[in-house]
Design an enzyme around this catalytic site. Structure first.
Site, PDB file in Angstrom:
ATOM      1  N   SER A 266       0.798  -1.230   0.000  1.00  0.00           N
ATOM      2  CA  SER A 266       0.000   0.000   0.000  1.00  0.00           C
ATOM      3  C   SER A 266       0.828   1.275   0.000  1.00  0.00           C
ATOM      4  O   SER A 266       0.329   2.339  -0.379  1.00  0.00           O
ATOM      5  CB  SER A 266      -0.943   0.014   1.217  1.00  0.00           C
ATOM      6  OG  SER A 266      -0.201  -0.057   2.430  1.00  0.00           O
TER       7      SER A 266
ATOM      8  N   ASP B 174      -2.922   8.593   7.541  1.00  0.00           N
ATOM      9  CA  ASP B 174      -3.867   7.699   8.208  1.00  0.00           C
ATOM     10  C   ASP B 174      -3.087   6.838   9.213  1.00  0.00           C
ATOM     11  O   ASP B 174      -1.972   7.183   9.597  1.00  0.00           O
ATOM     12  CB  ASP B 174      -4.660   6.862   7.191  1.00  0.00           C
ATOM     13  CG  ASP B 174      -3.787   5.912   6.370  1.00  0.00           C
ATOM     14  OD1 ASP B 174      -2.597   5.740   6.697  1.00  0.00           O
ATOM     15  OD2 ASP B 174      -4.301   5.328   5.384  1.00  0.00           O
TER      16      ASP B 174
ATOM     17  N   HIS C 222       0.076   5.329   6.856  1.00  0.00           N
ATOM     18  CA  HIS C 222       0.726   5.878   5.665  1.00  0.00           C
ATOM     19  C   HIS C 222       1.070   7.353   5.812  1.00  0.00           C
ATOM     20  O   HIS C 222       0.315   8.120   6.408  1.00  0.00           O
ATOM     21  CB  HIS C 222      -0.188   5.686   4.453  1.00  0.00           C
ATOM     22  CG  HIS C 222      -0.599   4.263   4.244  1.00  0.00           C
ATOM     23  ND1 HIS C 222      -1.814   3.784   4.701  1.00  0.00           N
ATOM     24  CD2 HIS C 222       0.058   3.228   3.673  1.00  0.00           C
ATOM     25  CE1 HIS C 222      -1.892   2.492   4.403  1.00  0.00           C
ATOM     26  NE2 HIS C 222      -0.776   2.132   3.781  1.00  0.00           N
TER      27      HIS C 222
END
Length: 388
Positions: A52, A347, A350
């Site tokens: 991610s 978040d 990240h």
């Protein structure tokens, strides 16, 4: 946007018109004084594999919970829309694309990845994956690394069909490749739950040896498929992300066990890359195929002293809920900070675009403490003959 080259006649005409219009004068400067930028198809291709941290939208096309395709993700993009990047704006590979003179690379699953867009490269990354196939099983339908490599093979066939095998080989061999794996093998596997299956099977030192032996096979395969400049990122400060602080920290101090894991993993990963460089005959610095990126060190600077880098906090996420805004996922009903520039973390896991910019700058100009045996500026200089 790419500015086209203009002729001397056109420049002369623009100069004559510029006397009566400041807008035309600015256009004349842009087209006739500044050097022409290369077309996207002439820029170095860029291939991305991983999780991610570098996924730019592949998971949008999958039935999985590991997605970033809804607001407020993408809140700071030009159209304020979510793109599938786990960021408020650009992620680190977008910024590296800028550094190598390329346009952002499309996700491999995007229907727009065809024709000339194939010459720019492709992003195969998928949120939730790890080195091991059992990492991220809770996310169900994600593109595991073995599948990403299968897609890379498909990409090469598609490119050769359109442009011929010789040009396809030049594109792949002259490309920059980046792979980001490892963090999820700790956060979403070994330490996912107390007494996880992997933690019962392996002590931490043995687990690190095991995942690095598996990673070595992945990297050998990428090299076997033609990649010749491969940036391999280490594991970041996984004990300091807001998700872990929310579960394990009373005062914002990083979780020592997770930090111990990344501290043990990273030097062993770099040693493994040195072995691979020797194996493929590129053990000297100038010829290194595999380049180690110390993302832990890159993050540590502004996590330890956020105010020195213009941040207000490195413990609280901009978007989330609960302690440190680190519980659950970022959604339209989450607590959302007003100024993303003040936050290291977007978040629970990240970085913000601003933090990503600092990280990308270390890719470009960092010392060997950050990227070894050479940084991206050196790579670009050494490889410039490939793109002259």
């Amino acid at each position: 946007h790419i500015l086209r080259q203009v002729s001397e006649v056109e420049c002369g005409a623009l100069a004559a018109m510029a006397a009566s219009s400041w807008q035309v004068a600015l256009l004349a400067v842009a087209l006739c004084v500044l050097p022409a930028l290369p077309a996207a198809s002439a820029a170095r291709a860029f291939f991305i594999f991983g999780d991610s941290l570098v996924d730019n939208g592949n998971n949008n096309y999958l039935l999985t919970s590991a997605r970033a395709d809804s607001w407020p993700y993408g809140i700071d993009t030009p159209d304020h829309r979510a793109t599938g990047r786990f960021s408020n704006g650009k992620n680190v590979v977008d910024l590296i694309s800028e550094q190598i003179g390329s346009v952002p690379v499309l996700p491999y699953l995007s229907p727009e990845l065809d024709g000339q867009n194939l010459l720019v490269g492709a992003n195969f990354a998928s949120a939730g994956i790890g080195i091991l196939n059992d990492t991220g099983i809770q996310f169900a339908n994600i593109i595991r690394i073995s599948k990403q490599l299968t897609y890379f093979e498909q990409y090469k066939h598609r490119l050769a069909k359109l442009y011929g095998p010789e040009r396809a080989a030049r594109v792949v061999g002259g490309a920059l490749t980046l792979i980001t794996l490892g963090g999820n093998d700790f956060v979403n596997n070994y330490y996912l739950v107390p007494y996880s299956a992997r933690s019962r099977e392996f002590s931490l030192p043995d687990y690190i040896k095991y995942i690095l032996s598996e990673y070595k096979q992945v990297l050998r395969r990428i090299h076997g498929l033609g990649a010749r400049r491969i940036l391999v990122t280490g594991v970041g400060p996984i004990g300091c992300v807001p998700a872990e602080l929310a579960m394990h920290s009373l005062d914002g101090s990083c979780d020592p066990e997770l930090q111990r894991a990344s501290e043990a993993y990273n030097p062993q990963m770099e040693a493994m890359l040195n072995e691979l460089n020797a194996e493929v005959g590129s053990s000297n610095g100038n010829g290194a195929v595999f380049v180690a990126v110390n993302t832990r060190r890159m993050h540590d600077d502004f996590i330890a002293d956020p105010k020195a880098y213009g941040f207000v906090t490195s413990t609280e996420a901009c978007c989330g809920q609960g302690r440190f805004n680190g519980i659950g996922i970022c959604t339209m009903v989450s607590s959302l900070c007003a100024n993303r520039e003040e936050y290291v973390f977007w978040d629970a896991f990240h970085p913000t675009e601003r933090a990503n910019r600092l990280i990308a700058q270390n890719y470009l100009t960092g010392s060997t403490d950050y990227i070894s045996p050479m940084n991206l500026s050196t790579i670009i200089h050494l490889d410039r003959h490939l793109h002259d």
